[in-house]
Every structure is written in structure tokens, then in C-alpha cells.
Motif scaffolding. Structure first.
Motif, PDB file in Angstrom:
ATOM      1  N   LEU A 137       0.847  -1.181   0.000  1.00 54.61           N
ATOM      2  CA  LEU A 137       0.000   0.000   0.000  1.00 54.61           C
ATOM      3  C   LEU A 137       0.890   1.241   0.000  1.00 54.61           C
ATOM      4  N   ASN A 138       0.759   2.046  -1.045  1.00 51.24           N
ATOM      5  CA  ASN A 138       1.504   3.286  -1.159  1.00 51.24           C
ATOM      6  C   ASN A 138       0.531   4.441  -1.304  1.00 51.24           C
ATOM      7  N   ILE A 139       1.041   5.657  -1.251  1.00 53.36           N
ATOM      8  CA  ILE A 139       0.154   6.803  -1.310  1.00 53.36           C
ATOM      9  C   ILE A 139       0.672   7.803  -2.321  1.00 53.36           C
ATOM     10  N   ALA A 140      -0.238   8.346  -3.136  1.00 55.36           N
ATOM     11  CA  ALA A 140       0.133   9.356  -4.121  1.00 55.36           C
ATOM     12  C   ALA A 140      -0.081  10.761  -3.567  1.00 55.36           C
ATOM     13  N   GLU A 141      -1.097  10.936  -2.722  1.00 56.06           N
ATOM     14  CA  GLU A 141      -1.342  12.201  -2.044  1.00 56.06           C
ATOM     15  C   GLU A 141      -1.442  11.914  -0.548  1.00 56.06           C
ATOM     16  N   ASP A 142      -1.438  12.980   0.257  1.00 53.36           N
ATOM     17  CA  ASP A 142      -1.446  12.794   1.708  1.00 53.36           C
ATOM     18  C   ASP A 142      -2.851  12.519   2.225  1.00 53.36           C
TER      19      ASP A 142
END
Length: 313
Positions: A137-142
């Protein structure tokens, strides 16, 4: 920039095994209808598609791709559809803005990667993906889309390894902390990201753990005190920019540890601080192979380690 009808021409490539497509815009988007269907390619095993932004949605009929084993989606909106269980798809990576998928149709899925800020339809269906062992699981925005938390809540007990970065809410940390089925866990975190509680049940079953602060000024301990509970831990990766005696005390309390990867932001093999940490670690942990090598530190390496770990007895 192409017309949606151009996709139909790909159906002539019946023996194609690998395909990478990047669409910036459809020239006939306004008249393409409710969705654009991906063509039938019976030999295709690896597919990477960047979907155009905005409507229409790209529909991928998995029945038309019977040999597909790996799929990566980027860009706009897509839907995976199947009238029966898909026999070969083992790896799914989704970075698209929105994805509709019934995970119950993916009985062979072993590895999945998602952006937590992107929307998933029916995320709870991940419970039916009982062959899934690795989740990233990664994130592109906060921010976290609610579907990402629902996905995390609904994981099947077959999931053995999770990699997560770089921002997540407290609920995500609490959910991970209670996943006693995990044998591998990697956390890449930023300042103010909530970490796992020192008494979280997950520590007791871990056999591989990676800890990496993405901020050079993070004053929290690089070696979590919860590792004192990790009696089965064999492999540890740690971003150790400011080593302390307390960190070393935690490391020496792990009875099964056999390989330790340490890495600092500016360390090299000839760096005085890195060299000192390496020598002291080897003296304090004579039974452990201690490695100071940035080339061996990273998500792909962690995933390779996790692939070797079976479930806990």
C-alpha cells in the motif's frame, strides 16, 4: 492521442505475450459511449496500461485474456470484469484513479499493490482472494480513500506480508498491529505518521521486518521497542541514521535474528559513522550477519525475502 476504435485493431496480435500502452487522450471521447472495451488477446501474459483521464471508462474483460498473469493499471478509470474465475492472474498493481474489481474472480492472485489515495469499488471483496500473500500500500497524495481502509479491514488470513508507506491514519496502524497472520512487515514512514504500538500482537509472529523513516530529522527510535516481542524475527532492515544504545539493546534482545541490514542516508562503506555502527553491531551480535549496503535495502529486496517465508506454524 488515438480514437477508441484503434484498440480493436490490437486483436490481430493473437500471439502477443507482453504489451505496454499509454493513452493521454481519446480523440472520440465524447462519442465513445459508456465504456471502451479492451480487445481479446488470448496469449497476452503481461499488460501495463495507462488509461486516459476522464470518461469513458476502460473495461478489461478478463475472459478475453486467459493467459494474463500480471496486470498494472495507471491513469484514469478502469473496470476488471469476468464471468467466471480467472485462472492465471497472480499479480495486480493499481495506480489508476478508480478501479472496479471483484476480487472473488481472482482466486490465483498472490501479490497486489495499490495507491491508498485512489478509489476501489467493492474493496471488501478482497476477503475472497484467499491465495493473496503479499500486499503493498503506497500513497500518491497525503490522504487515504475510505476504500483503502476497507481493503485493509477485509484481508484474508492468507496475507503473510505487508509493505506500507508513507502516510497512514491511526486506524491503519491499529489494523496492522492486530494482524497476527503476518510474518513480514515493511513500514516506510514520514514525520507524524502513527507507528505500531510497542505491545501490538503483530510483533510476536514477525520473521522479517523493515523500518525506514523518510525524514532525516525524525527523532523517533529507528528500532521499534516492539521488536522485543519479536521472538521469531530472522531478518531486519533498518534505516539507522542516528543509532543509540537503546536501539542496540533492542537488537540484542531478538533471539532468532540472523541477518541485519543497516543503512543511513549518507553512509558508505568507508564512512566513519557507518563503519563504527557496522563494527559495533558485529561485536554485539556475533551470531548475526550484519550488512551495511544501500544496494540491498529496498522494497523489492524485502518482497524477495517475504516470498521465502511460509506461514507461521
Amino acid at each position: 492521442m488515438v480514437a477508441s476504435t484503434w484498440l480493436c485493431e490490437l486483436s490481430s496480435l493473437q500471439v502477443l505475450r507482453e504489451l505496454r500502452l499509454r493513452f493521454w487522450e481519446l480523440t472520440d471521447a465524447a462519442t465513445a459511449g459508456a465504456a471502451v472495451r479492451f480487445p481479446s488477446l488470448p496469449s497476452l501474459a503481461h499488460l501495463n496500461v495507462t488509461v486516459w483521464q476522464g470518461p469513458p471508462e476502460l473495461h478489461i474483460e478478463l475472459d478475453d485474456l486467459p493467459a494474463l498473469t500480471e496486470l498494472e493499471l495507471n491513469g484514469g478509470r478502469a473496470a476488471l470484469q469476468a464471468s467466471r474465475p480467472v485462472p492465471k492472474l497472480q499479480r495486480l498493481s493499481n495506480y489508476a484513479e478508480k478501479l472496479a474489481v471483484d476480487f472473488g474472480a481472482l482466486p490465483c492472485l498472490k501479490s497486489a499493490t495499490f495507491y491508498t489515495s485512489r478509489q476501489l469499488d467493492a474493496p471488501a471483496s478482497i476477503a475472497a482472494a484467499t491465495a493473496l500473500t503479499y500486499l503493498e500500500l503506497n500513497i500518491a497524495e497525503d490522504e487515504w480513500d475510505p476504500s483503502a481502509l476497507e481493503l485493509l479491514r477485509s484481508l484474508a488470513p492468507s496475507v503473510r506480508c505487508v509493505s506500507m508507506g508513507e502516510h497512514w491514519p491511526q486506524e491503519a496502524a491499529d489494523l496492522l498491529g492486530n494482524m497476527t497472520n503476518l510474518v513480514g512487515l515493511e513500514l516506510r514512514y514520514a514525520t507524524f505518521t502513527p507507528l505500531l504500538a510497542d505491545d501490538a500482537p503483530v510483533w510476536a509472529g514477525l520473521r522479517a521486518f523493515g523500518s525506514c523513516s523518510l525524514m532525516t530529522n525524525d527523532e523517533r527510535a529507528a528500532v521499534p521497542k516492539g521488536l522485543r516481542q519479536a521472538s521469531k524475527l530472522e531478518v531486519l532492515q533498518v534505516m539507522w541514521s542516528n543509532p543509540t544504545i537503546e536501539d542496540m539493546d533492542v537488537l540484542t534482545s531478538i533471539p532468532a535474528l540472523r541477518k541485519l541490514f543497516v543503512y543511513g542516508y549518507s553512509w558508505r562503506a568507508s564512512d566513519p559513522v557507518g563503519s563504527a555502527v557496522l563494527n559495533l553491531s558485529r561485536r554485539a551480535l556475533p551470531q548475526v550477519e550484519v550488512v551495511l549496503d544501500a544496494a540491498d535495502f529496498g522494497e523489492e529486496f524485502f518482497q524477495l525475502w517475504c516470498a521465502q517465508l511460509g506461514p507461521n506454524p
